[in-house]
Design an enzyme around this catalytic site. Structure first.
Site, PDB file in Angstrom:
ATOM      1  N   ARG A 295      -1.642  -9.099  12.945  1.00 35.79           N
ATOM      2  CA  ARG A 295      -1.823  -7.758  12.386  1.00 35.79           C
ATOM      3  C   ARG A 295      -2.941  -7.744  11.345  1.00 35.79           C
ATOM      4  NH1 ARG A 295       3.424  -6.607  10.382  1.00 35.79           N
ATOM      5  NH2 ARG A 295       4.544  -6.930  12.308  1.00 35.79           N
TER       6      ARG A 295
ATOM      7  N   ARG B 243      -8.984   5.055   9.747  1.00 38.81           N
ATOM      8  CA  ARG B 243      -8.665   3.692  10.120  1.00 38.81           C
ATOM      9  C   ARG B 243      -9.850   3.024  10.834  1.00 38.81           C
ATOM     10  NH1 ARG B 243      -3.412   1.611  10.431  1.00 38.81           N
ATOM     11  NH2 ARG B 243      -2.309   3.576  10.336  1.00 38.81           N
TER      12      ARG B 243
ATOM     13  N   ARG C 260      10.730 -13.655   4.054  1.00 36.90           N
ATOM     14  CA  ARG C 260      11.904 -12.826   4.364  1.00 36.90           C
ATOM     15  C   ARG C 260      12.742 -13.430   5.492  1.00 36.90           C
ATOM     16  NH1 ARG C 260       9.293  -7.396   3.313  1.00 36.90           N
ATOM     17  NH2 ARG C 260       8.390  -7.487   5.381  1.00 36.90           N
TER      18      ARG C 260
ATOM     19  N   ARG D 160      12.787 -12.191  11.458  1.00 37.02           N
ATOM     20  CA  ARG D 160      12.533 -11.116  12.417  1.00 37.02           C
ATOM     21  C   ARG D 160      11.094 -11.242  12.898  1.00 37.02           C
ATOM     22  NH1 ARG D 160      13.184  -5.453  10.437  1.00 37.02           N
ATOM     23  NH2 ARG D 160      11.278  -6.223   9.551  1.00 37.02           N
TER      24      ARG D 160
ATOM     25  N   LYS E 296       0.814  -1.221   0.000  1.00 31.19           N
ATOM     26  CA  LYS E 296       0.000   0.000   0.000  1.00 31.19           C
ATOM     27  C   LYS E 296       0.845   1.267   0.000  1.00 31.19           C
ATOM     28  CE  LYS E 296      -1.814   0.961   4.025  1.00 31.19           C
ATOM     29  NZ  LYS E 296      -1.596   2.278   4.636  1.00 31.19           N
TER      30      LYS E 296
END
Ligand SMILES: [Zn+2]
Length: 216
Positions: free
Chosen positions: A173, A88, A127, A162, A13
């Protein structure tokens, strides 16, 4: 052109919002940046937001609304913009509708960059980072895998994920995003302003889909 840009975390985004703002000459109204700026400049709104931000908490709706409203009521208010990170919540959307109406600014579109949860987990969960603090090289098992799985090409140390890239963190999330976004998407769909664009393909392909959907 005035638009709101909505997308789940990890959907790309921010990258798309930046491209749109540069190429269409819109102000990239990133509320995260504006909040940090208000705190840095120690404005009255910044002083109210600071305790939440330094505590790592979400800044309450009323404070974010006041900051956005102050910006839109200022003499050098932006008239062409892309909202990134705001509204939001439904309370923020209602407040934003009211200030736009007050300022005589009509909203052209609300773009929802739709990327499925599994795809986001897959992209971000690919990742890996080198554990060696002197190196910190990053790899992507989908696009740039290490020569030996789990080992850094440069220094041979182990690779790890991570916390931000950990699938469980990403899923948490995303769940939070869906809880918040459902009401906003419904709100703008009712207004006939919602445009949904699938966030598949490379950056330029997605950009082209957004511009096409906007009819630009
Ligand atoms: Zn390394």
């Amino acid at each position: 052109m005035r638009m709101i840009f909505i997308g789940p975390p990890g959907s790309g985004k921010g990258t798309q919002a930046q491209l749109l703002s540069q190429r269409l000459g819109l102000l990239h109204f990133a509320t995260g940046d504006i909040l940090r700026d208000a705190v840095a400049k120690d404005t009255p709104e910044g002083q109210r937001a600071k305790p939440f931000m330094t505590g790592g908490q979400l800044v309450p709706d009323i404070i974010v609304n006041d900051i956005v409203n102050a910006r839109l009521r200022s003499k050098n208010r932006p008239v062409k913009f892309i909202m990134d990170g705001y509204p939001r919540t439904l309370a923020q959307a209602n407040s934003f509708d009211a200030v736009l109406k007050e300022q005589g600014l009509d909203l052209d579109a609300v773009v929802f960059l739709n990327v499925g949860d599994e795809e986001i987990v897959r992209r971000n969960g690919a990742r890996w980072t080198c554990i060696n603090p002197e190196c910190k090289a990053t790899y992507n098992t989908l696009t740039r895998p290490p020569l030996t799985p789990g080992r850094c090409d440069l220094c041979q140390h182990l690779l790890y994920q991570r916390e931000d890239d950990d699938p469980a963190t990403i899923r948490r999330r995303l769940q939070y995003f869906h809880e918040q976004a459902a009401g906003i998407l419904d709100h703008y769909a009712r207004q006939g302003r919602l445009i949904e664009v699938p966030g598949r393909g490379d950056i330029e392909a997605i950009y082209a889909s957004i511009v096409k959907a906007l009819g630009k």
